[in-house]
Design a protein around this motif. Structure first.
Motif, PDB file in Angstrom:
ATOM      1  N   SER A 280      13.057  -3.280 -11.878  1.00  0.00           N
ATOM      2  CA  SER A 280      11.952  -4.139 -11.083  1.00  0.00           C
ATOM      3  C   SER A 280      10.727  -3.675 -11.898  1.00  0.00           C
ATOM      4  O   SER A 280      10.458  -2.769 -12.403  1.00  0.00           O
ATOM      5  CB  SER A 280      11.856  -3.792  -9.906  1.00  0.00           C
TER       6      SER A 280
ATOM      7  N   PHE B 103       6.122  -3.827 -11.661  1.00  0.00           N
ATOM      8  CA  PHE B 103       5.087  -3.658 -10.661  1.00  0.00           C
ATOM      9  C   PHE B 103       4.066  -3.851 -11.475  1.00  0.00           C
ATOM     10  O   PHE B 103       3.602  -3.232 -12.549  1.00  0.00           O
ATOM     11  CB  PHE B 103       5.329  -2.404  -9.737  1.00  0.00           C
TER      12      PHE B 103
ATOM     13  N   TYR C 235       0.110  -1.998  -9.994  1.00  0.00           N
ATOM     14  CA  TYR C 235      -0.591  -1.095  -9.053  1.00  0.00           C
ATOM     15  C   TYR C 235      -2.051  -1.609  -9.295  1.00  0.00           C
ATOM     16  O   TYR C 235      -2.229  -1.533 -10.690  1.00  0.00           O
ATOM     17  CB  TYR C 235      -0.103   0.125  -9.002  1.00  0.00           C
TER      18      TYR C 235
ATOM     19  N   GLN D  25      -5.862   0.446  -8.713  1.00  0.00           N
ATOM     20  CA  GLN D  25      -6.680   1.506  -8.236  1.00  0.00           C
ATOM     21  C   GLN D  25      -8.119   1.176  -8.218  1.00  0.00           C
ATOM     22  O   GLN D  25      -8.797   1.142  -9.235  1.00  0.00           O
ATOM     23  CB  GLN D  25      -6.428   2.778  -8.964  1.00  0.00           C
TER      24      GLN D  25
ATOM     25  N   GLY E 181      -7.205   4.813  -3.176  1.00  0.00           N
ATOM     26  CA  GLY E 181      -5.885   4.951  -3.737  1.00  0.00           C
ATOM     27  C   GLY E 181      -4.988   3.929  -4.234  1.00  0.00           C
ATOM     28  O   GLY E 181      -5.547   2.756  -4.196  1.00  0.00           O
ATOM     29  N   LEU E 182      -3.810   4.377  -4.960  1.00  0.00           N
ATOM     30  CA  LEU E 182      -3.333   3.245  -5.724  1.00  0.00           C
ATOM     31  C   LEU E 182      -2.438   2.171  -4.711  1.00  0.00           C
ATOM     32  O   LEU E 182      -2.009   2.793  -3.431  1.00  0.00           O
ATOM     33  CB  LEU E 182      -1.939   3.759  -6.371  1.00  0.00           C
TER      34      LEU E 182
ATOM     35  N   LEU F 239       0.049  -1.590  -4.328  1.00  0.00           N
ATOM     36  CA  LEU F 239       0.677  -2.561  -4.963  1.00  0.00           C
ATOM     37  C   LEU F 239      -0.029  -3.796  -5.133  1.00  0.00           C
ATOM     38  O   LEU F 239      -0.589  -4.339  -4.118  1.00  0.00           O
ATOM     39  CB  LEU F 239       2.116  -2.757  -4.377  1.00  0.00           C
TER      40      LEU F 239
ATOM     41  N   LYS G 234       4.856  -7.776  -7.588  1.00  0.00           N
ATOM     42  CA  LYS G 234       6.057  -7.276  -8.359  1.00  0.00           C
ATOM     43  C   LYS G 234       6.972  -8.544  -8.662  1.00  0.00           C
ATOM     44  O   LYS G 234       6.839  -9.360  -8.107  1.00  0.00           O
ATOM     45  CB  LYS G 234       6.837  -6.172  -7.264  1.00  0.00           C
TER      46      LYS G 234
ATOM     47  N   PHE H  43      -2.438  -0.636 -13.230  1.00  0.00           N
ATOM     48  CA  PHE H  43      -1.060   0.232 -13.761  1.00  0.00           C
ATOM     49  C   PHE H  43       0.014  -0.929 -14.088  1.00  0.00           C
ATOM     50  O   PHE H  43       0.364  -1.303 -12.831  1.00  0.00           O
ATOM     51  CB  PHE H  43      -0.989   1.408 -13.111  1.00  0.00           C
TER      52      PHE H  43
ATOM     53  N   GLY I 147      10.411   0.372 -12.087  1.00  0.00           N
ATOM     54  CA  GLY I 147      11.329   1.147 -11.367  1.00  0.00           C
ATOM     55  C   GLY I 147      12.886   0.657 -11.459  1.00  0.00           C
ATOM     56  O   GLY I 147      13.165  -0.326 -11.637  1.00  0.00           O
TER      57      GLY I 147
ATOM     58  N   GLY J  99      14.607   5.212  -7.773  1.00  0.00           N
ATOM     59  CA  GLY J  99      13.458   4.263  -7.446  1.00  0.00           C
ATOM     60  C   GLY J  99      12.181   4.751  -8.015  1.00  0.00           C
ATOM     61  O   GLY J  99      11.050   4.180  -7.556  1.00  0.00           O
ATOM     62  N   LYS J 100      12.096   5.826  -8.720  1.00  0.00           N
ATOM     63  CA  LYS J 100      11.017   6.418  -9.142  1.00  0.00           C
ATOM     64  C   LYS J 100      10.362   5.596 -10.034  1.00  0.00           C
ATOM     65  O   LYS J 100      11.064   4.838 -10.956  1.00  0.00           O
ATOM     66  CB  LYS J 100      11.034   7.837  -9.781  1.00  0.00           C
ATOM     67  N   LEU J 101       8.741   5.464 -10.028  1.00  0.00           N
ATOM     68  CA  LEU J 101       8.116   4.605 -10.947  1.00  0.00           C
ATOM     69  C   LEU J 101       7.794   5.328 -12.221  1.00  0.00           C
ATOM     70  O   LEU J 101       7.416   6.502 -12.146  1.00  0.00           O
ATOM     71  CB  LEU J 101       6.839   4.107 -10.103  1.00  0.00           C
TER      72      LEU J 101
ATOM     73  N   PHE K  55       4.805   4.527 -15.041  1.00  0.00           N
ATOM     74  CA  PHE K  55       3.788   4.028 -15.191  1.00  0.00           C
ATOM     75  C   PHE K  55       3.281   3.783 -16.500  1.00  0.00           C
ATOM     76  O   PHE K  55       3.617   4.798 -17.405  1.00  0.00           O
ATOM     77  CB  PHE K  55       2.588   4.736 -14.520  1.00  0.00           C
TER      78      PHE K  55
ATOM     79  N   GLN L  51      -0.007   3.650 -19.019  1.00  0.00           N
ATOM     80  CA  GLN L  51      -1.260   4.425 -19.117  1.00  0.00           C
ATOM     81  C   GLN L  51      -2.670   4.167 -18.412  1.00  0.00           C
ATOM     82  O   GLN L  51      -3.572   4.869 -18.087  1.00  0.00           O
ATOM     83  CB  GLN L  51      -1.955   4.711 -20.512  1.00  0.00           C
TER      84      GLN L  51
ATOM     85  N   TYR M  99       7.605  10.649  -2.693  1.00  0.00           N
ATOM     86  CA  TYR M  99       7.872  10.825  -4.004  1.00  0.00           C
ATOM     87  C   TYR M  99       6.290  11.625  -4.404  1.00  0.00           C
ATOM     88  O   TYR M  99       5.349  11.411  -3.713  1.00  0.00           O
ATOM     89  CB  TYR M  99       7.584   9.478  -4.801  1.00  0.00           C
TER      90      TYR M  99
ATOM     91  N   TYR N 276       3.739  12.361  -7.300  1.00  0.00           N
ATOM     92  CA  TYR N 276       3.217  11.974  -8.824  1.00  0.00           C
ATOM     93  C   TYR N 276       2.062  12.821  -9.227  1.00  0.00           C
ATOM     94  O   TYR N 276       1.369  13.481  -8.362  1.00  0.00           O
ATOM     95  CB  TYR N 276       3.038  10.462  -8.929  1.00  0.00           C
TER      96      TYR N 276
ATOM     97  N   ARG O 144      12.749   2.888   1.445  1.00  0.00           N
ATOM     98  CA  ARG O 144      13.879   2.644   0.546  1.00  0.00           C
ATOM     99  C   ARG O 144      14.997   3.760   0.963  1.00  0.00           C
ATOM    100  O   ARG O 144      14.599   4.846   1.309  1.00  0.00           O
ATOM    101  CB  ARG O 144      13.457   3.098  -0.996  1.00  0.00           C
TER     102      ARG O 144
ATOM    103  N   ALA P 111      15.148  -0.692  -6.593  1.00  0.00           N
ATOM    104  CA  ALA P 111      13.887  -0.184  -6.893  1.00  0.00           C
ATOM    105  C   ALA P 111      12.796  -1.227  -6.338  1.00  0.00           C
ATOM    106  O   ALA P 111      11.702  -0.739  -6.831  1.00  0.00           O
ATOM    107  CB  ALA P 111      13.723  -0.318  -8.641  1.00  0.00           C
TER     108      ALA P 111
ATOM    109  N   GLN Q  56       6.140   1.538  -2.667  1.00  0.00           N
ATOM    110  CA  GLN Q  56       5.813   2.793  -2.508  1.00  0.00           C
ATOM    111  C   GLN Q  56       4.302   2.610  -1.900  1.00  0.00           C
ATOM    112  O   GLN Q  56       3.439   2.042  -2.892  1.00  0.00           O
ATOM    113  CB  GLN Q  56       6.006   3.580  -3.784  1.00  0.00           C
TER     114      GLN Q  56
ATOM    115  N   GLY R 103      -0.908   7.837  -0.901  1.00  0.00           N
ATOM    116  CA  GLY R 103      -1.804   8.382  -0.372  1.00  0.00           C
ATOM    117  C   GLY R 103      -3.105   8.580  -1.448  1.00  0.00           C
ATOM    118  O   GLY R 103      -3.016   8.269  -2.538  1.00  0.00           O
TER     119      GLY R 103
END
Lengths: 114, 117
Positions: free
Chosen positions: A32, A34, A36, A38, A43-44, A46, A49, A89, A93, A100-102, A104, A106, B33, B35, B97, B102, B106, B109
């Protein structure tokens, strides 16, 4: 391994200009994709997607199409505003069998001038 | 409708000291998660929790880094014997999730800015 490459910034545009931020990826299987964003001091979050090939994600006037043949997910907006100034960004994923970790890119700083 | 919260927002520590960073995920989110965002390395994945277990710790840069999660909620990231290269913004994210997909969003914070002097 999986990776994401974004065009380097900063990108400086005048208000109402057309925006493209390039993003290409390398991945096994069917990730998938995405975008994002900022905003300064925030904060970041979404932006949009797409979960399969040829899907188009859209939000707040931004669009990106999942192109499997070119492994790309370029971000576009027809008319940017000063309030769009932020760092963008691109991320991928992995799904089934993954966490499901992303992963990214740069990040690309966009500055929109009035 | 609280979002993901992190504390402290800023932490300055001397090289060699231990630090603990805390994350409170969105209530009911089972996935969590960590990061790290640094100038040289961009945004890097550190560790993933599903409930209280961590099936993916592959992003932890060294054995000085550890994390735990209790009660399926709060998580703590601990860095022992901090080094200057640990200086970064540490971000926590949670999602609803629960399966091998995927596309769950997410929610991030605000981060903890760690400076090691």
């Amino acid at each position: 391994g999986n990776s994401v490459t974004q065009m380097e910034g900063p990108v400086t545009l005048s208000e109402e200009a057309f925006l493209t931020i390039n993003c290409t990826y390398t991945a096994t299987g069917y990730p998938s994709l995405f975008w994002y964003v900022q905003y300064p001091g925030e904060g970041l979050q979404l932006l949009l997607k797409a979960t399969k090939a040829d899907d188009k994600g859209s939000n707040k006037g931004f669009e990106a199409t999942y192109r499997k043949e070119t492994t790309s997910f370029h971000l576009e907006k027809g008319s940017v505003q000063v309030s769009d100034s932020a760092v963008y960004f691109c991320a991928l994923g992995r799904g089934s069998g993954n966490t499901g970790k992303l992963i990214f890119g740069q990040g690309t700083t966009l500055q929109v001038k009035p | 409708g609280a979002g993901v919260s992190q504390s402290p927002s800023n932490k300055v520590t001397e090289k060699g000291k231990d630090v603990e960073l805390r994350c409170d995920p969105i209530s009911g989110h089972t996935a969590l998660y960590w990061y790290r965002q640094s100038l040289g390395q961009g945004l890097e994945f550190l560790i993933y929790f599903q409930g209280n277990s961590a099936p993916d710790k592959s992003g932890l840069p060294s054995d000085r880094f550890s994390a735990e999660r209790t009660g399926g909620s709060v998580s703590t990231l601990t860095i022992q014997r901090t080094q200057q290269e640990d200086s970064a913004v540490y971000l926590c994210a949670s999602s609803s999730r629960t399966s091998g997909r995927a596309d769950y969003e997410q929610y991030f914070g605000p981060g903890t800015r760690l400076t090691v002097t």
